[in-house]
Design a protein around this motif. Structure first.
Motif, mmCIF file in Angstrom:
data_model
loop_
_atom_site.group_PDB
_atom_site.id
_atom_site.type_symbol
_atom_site.label_atom_id
_atom_site.label_comp_id
_atom_site.label_asym_id
_atom_site.label_seq_id
_atom_site.Cartn_x
_atom_site.Cartn_y
_atom_site.Cartn_z
ATOM 1 N N GLY A 176 -3.469 14.163 8.560
ATOM 2 C CA GLY A 176 -3.859 13.009 9.366
ATOM 3 C C GLY A 176 -4.226 13.322 10.798
ATOM 4 N N GLY A 177 -3.953 12.340 11.649
ATOM 5 C CA GLY A 177 -4.367 12.409 13.036
ATOM 6 C C GLY A 177 -3.514 13.287 13.918
ATOM 7 N N SER A 178 -2.379 13.765 13.435
ATOM 8 C CA SER A 178 -1.509 14.539 14.320
ATOM 9 C C SER A 178 -2.007 15.975 14.516
ATOM 10 C CB SER A 178 -0.076 14.549 13.786
ATOM 11 O OG SER A 178 -0.015 15.172 12.523
ATOM 12 N N TYR A 179 -2.945 16.417 13.699
ATOM 13 C CA TYR A 179 -3.473 17.777 13.818
ATOM 14 C C TYR A 179 -4.868 17.720 14.430
ATOM 15 C CZ TYR A 179 0.471 19.588 11.284
ATOM 16 O OH TYR A 179 1.736 19.946 10.935
ATOM 17 N N ASP A 180 -5.089 18.487 15.510
ATOM 18 C CA ASP A 180 -6.391 18.441 16.160
ATOM 19 C C ASP A 180 -7.396 19.395 15.521
ATOM 20 O OD1 ASP A 180 -5.290 20.759 17.173
ATOM 21 O OD2 ASP A 180 -5.376 20.151 19.263
ATOM 22 N N SER A 181 -6.921 20.344 14.725
ATOM 23 C CA SER A 181 -7.799 21.229 13.967
ATOM 24 C C SER A 181 -7.250 21.356 12.550
ATOM 25 C CB SER A 181 -7.866 22.628 14.581
ATOM 26 O OG SER A 181 -8.451 22.590 15.858
ATOM 27 N N ILE A 182 -8.148 21.256 11.570
ATOM 28 C CA ILE A 182 -7.742 21.413 10.169
ATOM 29 C C ILE A 182 -8.792 22.285 9.479
ATOM 30 C CG2 ILE A 182 -7.252 20.248 7.979
ATOM 31 C CD1 ILE A 182 -6.528 17.750 9.608
ATOM 32 N N PHE A 183 -8.325 23.267 8.703
ATOM 33 C CA PHE A 183 -9.216 24.221 8.050
ATOM 34 C C PHE A 183 -8.804 24.439 6.600
ATOM 35 C CE2 PHE A 183 -8.616 25.315 12.472
ATOM 36 C CZ PHE A 183 -9.906 25.400 12.956
ATOM 37 N N TYR A 184 -9.776 24.833 5.816
ATOM 38 C CA TYR A 184 -9.538 25.335 4.466
ATOM 39 C C TYR A 184 -9.721 26.842 4.544
ATOM 40 C CZ TYR A 184 -10.759 26.918 -0.189
ATOM 41 O OH TYR A 184 -10.822 27.631 -1.348
ATOM 42 N N VAL A 185 -8.797 27.603 3.939
ATOM 43 C CA VAL A 185 -8.896 29.064 3.935
ATOM 44 C C VAL A 185 -8.830 29.548 2.493
ATOM 45 C CG1 VAL A 185 -7.847 31.238 4.689
ATOM 46 C CG2 VAL A 185 -7.781 29.238 6.191
ATOM 47 N N PRO A 210 -14.050 24.774 8.494
ATOM 48 C CA PRO A 210 -13.455 23.693 9.275
ATOM 49 C C PRO A 210 -13.612 22.322 8.616
ATOM 50 C CG PRO A 210 -15.593 24.258 10.178
ATOM 51 C CD PRO A 210 -15.338 25.215 9.047
ATOM 52 N N TYR A 211 -12.577 21.497 8.774
ATOM 53 C CA TYR A 211 -12.659 20.080 8.432
ATOM 54 C C TYR A 211 -12.623 19.249 9.708
ATOM 55 C CZ TYR A 211 -12.014 20.995 3.494
ATOM 56 O OH TYR A 211 -12.178 21.429 2.218
ATOM 57 N N ARG A 212 -11.815 19.679 10.664
ATOM 58 C CA ARG A 212 -11.724 19.028 11.972
ATOM 59 C C ARG A 212 -11.536 20.141 13.001
ATOM 60 N NH1 ARG A 212 -6.880 15.314 12.346
ATOM 61 N NH2 ARG A 212 -8.121 14.042 10.960
ATOM 62 N N LEU A 213 -12.242 20.038 14.128
ATOM 63 C CA LEU A 213 -12.192 21.093 15.138
ATOM 64 C C LEU A 213 -11.743 20.553 16.485
ATOM 65 C CD1 LEU A 213 -15.524 22.985 14.410
ATOM 66 C CD2 LEU A 213 -13.212 23.802 13.989
ATOM 67 N N SER A 214 -10.836 21.276 17.120
ATOM 68 C CA SER A 214 -10.473 20.998 18.510
ATOM 69 C C SER A 214 -11.486 21.700 19.399
ATOM 70 C CB SER A 214 -9.069 21.527 18.813
ATOM 71 O OG SER A 214 -9.076 22.943 18.802
ATOM 72 N N SER A 215 -11.459 21.398 20.675
ATOM 73 C CA SER A 215 -12.383 22.048 21.612
ATOM 74 C C SER A 215 -12.150 23.556 21.659
ATOM 75 C CB SER A 215 -12.232 21.441 23.009
ATOM 76 O OG SER A 215 -10.894 21.586 23.457
ATOM 77 N N ARG A 216 -10.908 23.995 21.415
ATOM 78 C CA ARG A 216 -10.623 25.432 21.400
ATOM 79 C C ARG A 216 -11.347 26.141 20.258
ATOM 80 N NH1 ARG A 216 -5.855 23.173 22.474
ATOM 81 N NH2 ARG A 216 -5.280 23.089 20.295
ATOM 82 N N GLN A 238 -5.525 29.828 -1.944
ATOM 83 C CA GLN A 238 -6.190 28.794 -1.168
ATOM 84 C C GLN A 238 -5.149 28.057 -0.343
ATOM 85 O OE1 GLN A 238 -8.023 26.348 -4.092
ATOM 86 N NE2 GLN A 238 -9.673 27.788 -4.509
ATOM 87 N N LEU A 239 -5.526 27.752 0.888
ATOM 88 C CA LEU A 239 -4.579 27.033 1.727
ATOM 89 C C LEU A 239 -5.303 26.143 2.704
ATOM 90 C CD1 LEU A 239 -3.874 28.570 4.893
ATOM 91 C CD2 LEU A 239 -3.882 30.369 3.187
ATOM 92 N N VAL A 240 -4.561 25.181 3.193
ATOM 93 C CA VAL A 240 -5.039 24.345 4.275
ATOM 94 C C VAL A 240 -4.214 24.718 5.499
ATOM 95 C CG1 VAL A 240 -5.165 21.985 5.182
ATOM 96 C CG2 VAL A 240 -5.867 22.460 2.833
ATOM 97 N N LEU A 241 -4.887 24.860 6.609
ATOM 98 C CA LEU A 241 -4.253 25.275 7.853
ATOM 99 C C LEU A 241 -4.485 24.155 8.863
ATOM 100 C CD1 LEU A 241 -4.876 28.780 9.336
ATOM 101 C CD2 LEU A 241 -5.129 26.784 10.751
ATOM 102 N N GLY A 242 -3.400 23.641 9.438
ATOM 103 C CA GLY A 242 -3.519 22.609 10.465
ATOM 104 C C GLY A 242 -2.936 23.115 11.770
ATOM 105 N N CYS A 243 -3.577 22.755 12.870
ATOM 106 C CA CYS A 243 -3.122 23.197 14.182
ATOM 107 C C CYS A 243 -2.952 21.974 15.074
ATOM 108 C CB CYS A 243 -4.146 24.158 14.772
ATOM 109 S SG CYS A 243 -3.594 24.949 16.280
ATOM 110 N N ARG A 244 -1.819 21.901 15.775
ATOM 111 C CA ARG A 244 -1.565 20.761 16.652
ATOM 112 C C ARG A 244 -0.741 21.188 17.849
ATOM 113 N NH1 ARG A 244 3.519 17.533 15.306
ATOM 114 N NH2 ARG A 244 4.819 19.057 14.263
ATOM 115 N N ARG A 245 -0.825 20.381 18.915
ATOM 116 C CA ARG A 245 -0.009 20.614 20.111
ATOM 117 C C ARG A 245 1.387 20.070 19.848
ATOM 118 N NH1 ARG A 245 -2.689 19.458 25.864
ATOM 119 N NH2 ARG A 245 -0.591 20.084 26.418
ATOM 120 N N VAL A 246 2.377 20.802 20.324
ATOM 121 C CA VAL A 246 3.769 20.368 20.161
ATOM 122 C C VAL A 246 4.507 20.374 21.495
ATOM 123 C CG1 VAL A 246 3.994 20.948 17.697
ATOM 124 C CG2 VAL A 246 4.432 22.715 19.418
#
Length: 197
Positions: free
Chosen positions: A14-23, A32-38, A121-129
């Motif tokens: 959902g919305g808590s991850y600013d970047s989401i990827f399929y690997v 990429p599915y969703r990308l942060s500015s980084r 196969q994996l999904v990778l999510g990245c978020r600020r904590v």
């Protein structure tokens, strides 16, 4: 079926991850599915997959705090990810990045979306904590402060009881002693009266 599971996992992040990827571990690609500015600079506008190993190495060089680079490089290698996901279907990695001179705390969450018997196969999510870590540190500080206050309270209570015990013991010993003397001299009324006085 696997594609549906991937989309369910992505939707769950959902919305808590600013970047989401399929690997895809076997192909060494990240999409990429969703990308942060980084992360935008590592992908073109088409959203096509790029080599995972190259992408993560460049990301670590460009963004990860120097003290955390070794950890992130080690923990994000495909064999380590596979090993971690074989032990558990998902796991997280916390690290720091430097963005415009500001240190930020991030978390990568790895989730297996392939077969359980062979992670590929994996999904990778990245978020600020930052906020979560700040709250954890504040809660830890409050707990330490409460423990310190409780220990001070115990010391004060023990000191009070020790002092009260001493302050009470002296007059009580005198009362018991004079009472015992009065009892032993019941036949001598003037001595008994003196002890009782």
């Amino acid at each position: 079926r696997e594609r549906v599971q991937q989309l369910e996992v992505i939707e769950g992040l959902g919305g808590s991850y600013d970047s989401i990827f399929y690997v895809d571990i076997e192909s060494d690609v990240i999409q990429p599915y969703r990308l942060s500015s980084r992360m935008e600079r590592f992908f073109d506008s088409s959203g096509r997959p790029v080599p995972y190993t190259e992408c993560i190495a460049q990301y670590v060089r460009d963004w990860v705090h120097p003290e955390d680079q070794g950890l992130v490089i080690r923990e994000t290698t495909l064999p380590n990810i596979r090993r971690g996901l074989e032990e558990d279907g998902a796991y997280c990695l916390n690290y720091r990045v430097v963005d415009g001179g500001e240190v930020q705390y991030l978390q990568i969450r790895f989730i297996n979306v392939g077969r359980a018997e062979k992670v590929c196969q994996l999904v990778l999510g990245c978020r600020r904590v930052d906020e979560e870590l700040r709250q954890e540190r504040e809660q830890k500080r409050l707990l330490e402060e409460a423990l310190q206050n409780a220990n001070l309270s115990i010391v004060a209570k023990n000191s009070f009881l020790s002092n009260m015990s001493h302050d009470m013991r002296t007059p009580l010993n005198a009362i018991f002693g004079f009472t015992a003397l009065a009892r032993s001299n019941l036949t001598d009324p003037s001595a008994t009266a003196g002890y009782l006085d």
